[in-house]
Scaffold this active site. Sequence first.
Site, short mmCIF file in Angstrom:
data_model
loop_
_atom_site.label_atom_id
_atom_site.label_comp_id
_atom_site.label_asym_id
_atom_site.label_seq_id
_atom_site.Cartn_x
_atom_site.Cartn_y
_atom_site.Cartn_z
N ARG A 66 0.81 -1.24 0.00
CA ARG A 66 0.00 0.00 0.00
C ARG A 66 0.84 1.28 0.00
O ARG A 66 0.38 2.34 0.41
CB ARG A 66 -0.98 0.03 1.17
CG ARG A 66 -1.97 -1.11 1.13
CD ARG A 66 -3.16 -0.87 2.03
NE ARG A 66 -4.05 -1.98 1.95
CZ ARG A 66 -3.93 -3.11 2.65
NH1 ARG A 66 -2.94 -3.23 3.52
NH2 ARG A 66 -4.78 -4.08 2.49
N LYS B 37 3.23 11.70 -11.21
CA LYS B 37 2.51 10.76 -12.07
C LYS B 37 3.33 9.48 -12.20
O LYS B 37 4.53 9.54 -12.48
CB LYS B 37 2.33 11.34 -13.48
CG LYS B 37 1.17 12.30 -13.60
CD LYS B 37 0.97 12.65 -15.06
CE LYS B 37 -0.16 13.64 -15.24
NZ LYS B 37 -0.29 14.06 -16.65
N GLU C 29 11.46 19.59 -24.28
CA GLU C 29 10.53 19.76 -23.15
C GLU C 29 10.90 21.03 -22.36
O GLU C 29 10.05 21.66 -21.77
CB GLU C 29 10.54 18.52 -22.23
CG GLU C 29 9.98 17.26 -22.86
CD GLU C 29 8.44 17.19 -22.92
OE1 GLU C 29 7.75 18.03 -22.31
OE2 GLU C 29 7.93 16.28 -23.60
N LYS D 227 7.31 23.75 -14.19
CA LYS D 227 6.38 22.62 -13.99
C LYS D 227 5.82 22.63 -12.56
O LYS D 227 4.63 22.39 -12.35
CB LYS D 227 7.08 21.29 -14.30
CG LYS D 227 6.16 20.10 -14.09
CD LYS D 227 6.54 18.86 -14.82
CE LYS D 227 5.47 17.77 -14.54
NZ LYS D 227 5.74 16.51 -15.18
N GLU E 10 -4.39 17.14 -12.25
CA GLU E 10 -4.76 17.42 -13.64
C GLU E 10 -6.27 17.51 -13.86
O GLU E 10 -6.84 16.82 -14.69
CB GLU E 10 -4.15 16.36 -14.58
CG GLU E 10 -4.09 16.86 -16.02
CD GLU E 10 -3.33 15.93 -16.97
OE1 GLU E 10 -2.13 15.73 -16.74
OE2 GLU E 10 -3.95 15.43 -17.90
N ARG F 107 -3.10 21.73 -15.41
CA ARG F 107 -1.95 20.84 -15.66
C ARG F 107 -1.96 20.31 -17.09
O ARG F 107 -0.93 19.91 -17.62
CB ARG F 107 -1.95 19.69 -14.63
CG ARG F 107 -0.70 18.83 -14.73
CD ARG F 107 -0.51 17.92 -13.55
NE ARG F 107 0.64 17.05 -13.77
CZ ARG F 107 1.20 16.29 -12.83
NH1 ARG F 107 0.74 16.31 -11.60
NH2 ARG F 107 2.24 15.53 -13.11
N ASN G 250 0.65 19.53 -21.79
CA ASN G 250 0.53 18.74 -23.03
C ASN G 250 0.75 19.57 -24.28
O ASN G 250 0.43 19.11 -25.38
CB ASN G 250 -0.83 18.04 -23.10
CG ASN G 250 -0.92 16.93 -22.08
OD1 ASN G 250 0.09 16.32 -21.75
ND2 ASN G 250 -2.11 16.69 -21.56
N HIS H 146 1.68 17.94 -27.55
CA HIS H 146 1.48 16.49 -27.41
C HIS H 146 0.27 15.98 -28.19
O HIS H 146 0.18 14.79 -28.44
CB HIS H 146 1.34 16.10 -25.93
CG HIS H 146 2.63 16.15 -25.18
ND1 HIS H 146 3.33 17.33 -24.99
CD2 HIS H 146 3.38 15.18 -24.59
CE1 HIS H 146 4.43 17.07 -24.30
NE2 HIS H 146 4.49 15.78 -24.05
N HIS I 121 1.68 12.99 -30.00
CA HIS I 121 1.30 11.60 -29.73
C HIS I 121 0.83 10.90 -30.99
O HIS I 121 1.16 9.74 -31.24
CB HIS I 121 0.16 11.54 -28.70
CG HIS I 121 0.65 11.57 -27.29
ND1 HIS I 121 -0.10 12.06 -26.25
CD2 HIS I 121 1.82 11.16 -26.74
CE1 HIS I 121 0.59 11.97 -25.13
NE2 HIS I 121 1.75 11.42 -25.41
N HIS J 158 10.39 11.04 -28.52
CA HIS J 158 9.25 11.76 -27.96
C HIS J 158 9.40 13.28 -28.11
O HIS J 158 8.51 13.97 -28.60
CB HIS J 158 9.07 11.37 -26.48
CG HIS J 158 7.97 12.11 -25.81
ND1 HIS J 158 6.64 11.87 -26.11
CD2 HIS J 158 7.97 13.11 -24.89
CE1 HIS J 158 5.88 12.68 -25.39
NE2 HIS J 158 6.66 13.44 -24.64
N1 GLY Z 1 4.10 15.01 -18.20
C1 GLY Z 1 2.95 15.77 -17.97
C2 GLY Z 1 2.57 15.87 -16.54
O1 GLY Z 1 3.33 15.51 -15.66
O2 GLY Z 1 1.48 16.30 -16.24
#
Ligand code: GLY
Length: 367
Positions: free
Chosen positions: A123, A145, A187, A229, A239, A243, A247, A250, A254, A267
């Site tokens: 957990r 994430k 990035e 960020k 998000e 957030r 993107n 992207h 993508h 990428h």
């Molecule tokens: N890579 C995008 C984010 O962390 O939200």
Amino acid sequence: MSAITTLSLRHPQGDTPIHVGAGALAACRPDLAAWIEGRTVFIVAPARVRELHGEQLEETLAAAAHRHCLEVPDGEEAKELRVAERLWAEMLTSGGKRDSRVIAFGGGSVGDLTGFVAGCFLRGVEFLQVPTTLLAQVDAAVGGKTGINQPAGKNTIGLFHHPWKVVADTELLGTLPAPEIRSGLMEVLKMGILSSPKLFTRLEDGLEDLLAGDPQALAPAVAAAIQGKIDIVERDPTEKGERRLLNLGHTLGHALETALGYRALRHGEAVAYGTLFATRLALRRGQLDPVIADRIGGLIGRFRLPELPAVATRDLIEIMARDKKARESGLSWILPRGLGECEIVADIAESEVLQALEPFLTDPFVG
Ligand code: GLY
């Protein structure tokens, strides 16, 4: 050794310090020793990363009661359920407990997998991010994430599990091939367009040193991109809205990666083309000063991207339509409005995208 910058990300689970700079790993040695003292430590890394940099990390882990190296594949292949299951089994049979420590040592995929494995194990156990690629240092390792892929979609299984710390040591980037540096710098450029005209100008002024991968030159750019960020993630950690700005580039990026089978473009390179297209779309809608559009296009041009491979407009439109269905929030476009300012546009008519996309695929650098 240059100075190490320490940033901090406040999130619903607490605070994560982020140490950035050439030599950051060595500078964190006392903290790491206290964190692992008398505990079982699992180091999750691909063989290649251990060969290149393993010694540096091992030196900092002498205080652990037990150390176990868990080998994982490099890249997206790491982000599979069977890999996660193997790690959980190895951790249990090696005496992993709730107070064990886990270290992600590799690129973004290794960090995503390791965070997921640590977040679910008993957990949730603490983990440390030591990203070894530029892309992971400025993006994947920051923000909590974590996740793995399913055949039906990338990053579809996962959780927010923030690391105890992130150590972004730019000296680890010295062994990266030039295209990897370029991909990661894209990035950084994305963060400049999103939130920091100062960072954008820094790239304009010093791109060649940065592309050469100089750890000292990279350190302040990495720190500035991470700070950008952090500001966004602190306002929207899970998000729900803002957030999604991260993107930028992207939506088409993508689709290009999927259409080209993740082989022809890295990428960051796909995101570069996606950002050029978002810039063109914003310009066509009259939402962006042409001078700024030129600066964005000019800077991306200096990245000397590999040529955009031939790809059918229809295929890209279909992939984006599929993405739209798969994503909870639908398909959105992030469009620049100025340097340091972007907006989320929820739905742009397919016909409008098509009109802009056809000429773009023929010549992405002419707006
Ligand atoms: N890579 C995008 C984010 O962390 O939200």
